[in-house]
Design a protein around this motif. Structure first.
Motif, PDB file in Angstrom:
ATOM      1  N   HIS A 221       0.835  -1.214   0.000  1.00  0.00           N
ATOM      2  CA  HIS A 221       0.000   0.000   0.000  1.00  0.00           C
ATOM      3  C   HIS A 221       0.868   1.261   0.000  1.00  0.00           C
ATOM      4  O   HIS A 221       0.540   2.239  -0.674  1.00  0.00           O
ATOM      5  CB  HIS A 221      -0.930   0.001   1.211  1.00  0.00           C
TER       6      HIS A 221
ATOM      7  N   THR B 287      -1.560  -2.243  -6.196  1.00  0.00           N
ATOM      8  CA  THR B 287      -2.719  -1.618  -5.552  1.00  0.00           C
ATOM      9  C   THR B 287      -2.460  -0.112  -5.490  1.00  0.00           C
ATOM     10  O   THR B 287      -1.293   0.296  -5.466  1.00  0.00           O
ATOM     11  CB  THR B 287      -2.922  -2.196  -4.127  1.00  0.00           C
TER      12      THR B 287
ATOM     13  N   GLN C  16      -1.585   3.490  -4.313  1.00  0.00           N
ATOM     14  CA  GLN C  16      -0.813   3.963  -3.161  1.00  0.00           C
ATOM     15  C   GLN C  16      -1.744   4.591  -2.139  1.00  0.00           C
ATOM     16  O   GLN C  16      -2.627   5.378  -2.479  1.00  0.00           O
ATOM     17  CB  GLN C  16       0.234   4.986  -3.646  1.00  0.00           C
ATOM     18  N   ASN C  17      -1.569   4.199  -0.870  1.00  0.00           N
ATOM     19  CA  ASN C  17      -2.481   4.665   0.171  1.00  0.00           C
ATOM     20  C   ASN C  17      -1.757   4.605   1.515  1.00  0.00           C
ATOM     21  O   ASN C  17      -1.607   3.535   2.110  1.00  0.00           O
ATOM     22  CB  ASN C  17      -3.748   3.801   0.204  1.00  0.00           C
TER      23      ASN C  17
END
Length: 250
Positions: free
Chosen positions: A165, A171, A173-174
């Protein structure tokens, strides 16, 4: 019931039927006696004893270290269907323990363990996929396997989900999701998770809590990791972090 190593040895021609308490007493008791009892049970065909005896041989616990013999017993237990033994055969091939290093063989064994849902098998297969080691790189599949292991409470996998992440691998970017998974990994006992959790806390201005997690990471990590931590801290501008690096001899 408390069992001494002598009590736990099976009679000739018979396999022991140890209870959970007896297993615990055996494995936490004097290592020499445990190794002797496990060897006898392993030679009698008990798959779980084969797995544990292999680990004793690999670690040199209560018996002279013998990686080749350890691999033999891991393989015996794997043939009996124990997923952790399959994982350990994979680890031997991955790291060249008792056998020539062979990443492709390691992948095959990790996959066999992962197919049975073993968290360590999922983690190790995901690691090989993320690195492209012994198999074509596939970060999307690796991410899914890390997530599956994380859902079982596997802290190292949870830390890896956080890294995916944070870096935007397979996925979006967080940082919020990364921070959440790093916190879970830290609370689950993973020293890398503790370090990554501390990093996020530092960025959020929560220095006091971050320092606590840095201490946890340092206590749990191996020597190379501790050196890397100290180098990272010494390069920071924040005085509490630089002070910690000095405390650790950097």
């Amino acid at each position: 019931m408390t069992v001494t190593p002598a009590d736990s040895q099976p009679e000739a021609g018979a396999l022991p039927n140890w209870s959970t308490e007896e297993w615990r007493a055996l494995l936490t008791g004097p290592p020499e006696g445990a190794a002797q009892a496990l060897e006898q049970a392993a030679r009698g065909g008990m798959a779980l004893a084969q797995l544990y005896y292999g680990q004793f041989l690999l670690d040199g616990r209560g018996v002279a270290a013998d990686p080749r013999a350890a691999l033999h017993w891991f393989h015996q237990a794997a043939q009996a269907g124990l997923s952790m033994a399959m994982n350990m055969v994979g680890r031997c091939f991955d790291q060249g323990l008792g056998v020539a290093e062979d990443p492709a063989q390691a992948v095959a064994w990790f996959r066999a363990a992962a197919d049975q849902g073993l968290d360590w098998g999922l983690y190790n297969l995901a690691t090989m996929l993320s690195l492209g080691r012994g198999v074509a790189e596939d970060k999307a599949q690796a991410f899914e396997l890390f997530r599956q292991a994380s859902a079982q409470g596997h802290a190292k996998s949870t830390n890896m989900v956080g890294i995916f992440h944070e870096d935007g691998w397979a996925t979006p970017q967080n940082d919020l999701l990364a921070a959440y998974h790093f916190a879970r990994a830290a609370e689950g006992g993973d020293f890398r998770g503790a370090f990554n959790h501390a990093r996020m806390l530092i960025e959020a201005g929560q220095m006091e809590e971050a320092l606590t997690w840095l201490e946890t990471a340092h206590a749990g990590g191996h020597a190379r990791f501790r050196d890397q931590m100290a180098e990272w801290l010494a390069a920071r501008e924040e005085e509490p972090l630089r002070a910690l690096a000095r405390q650790w001899g950097q």
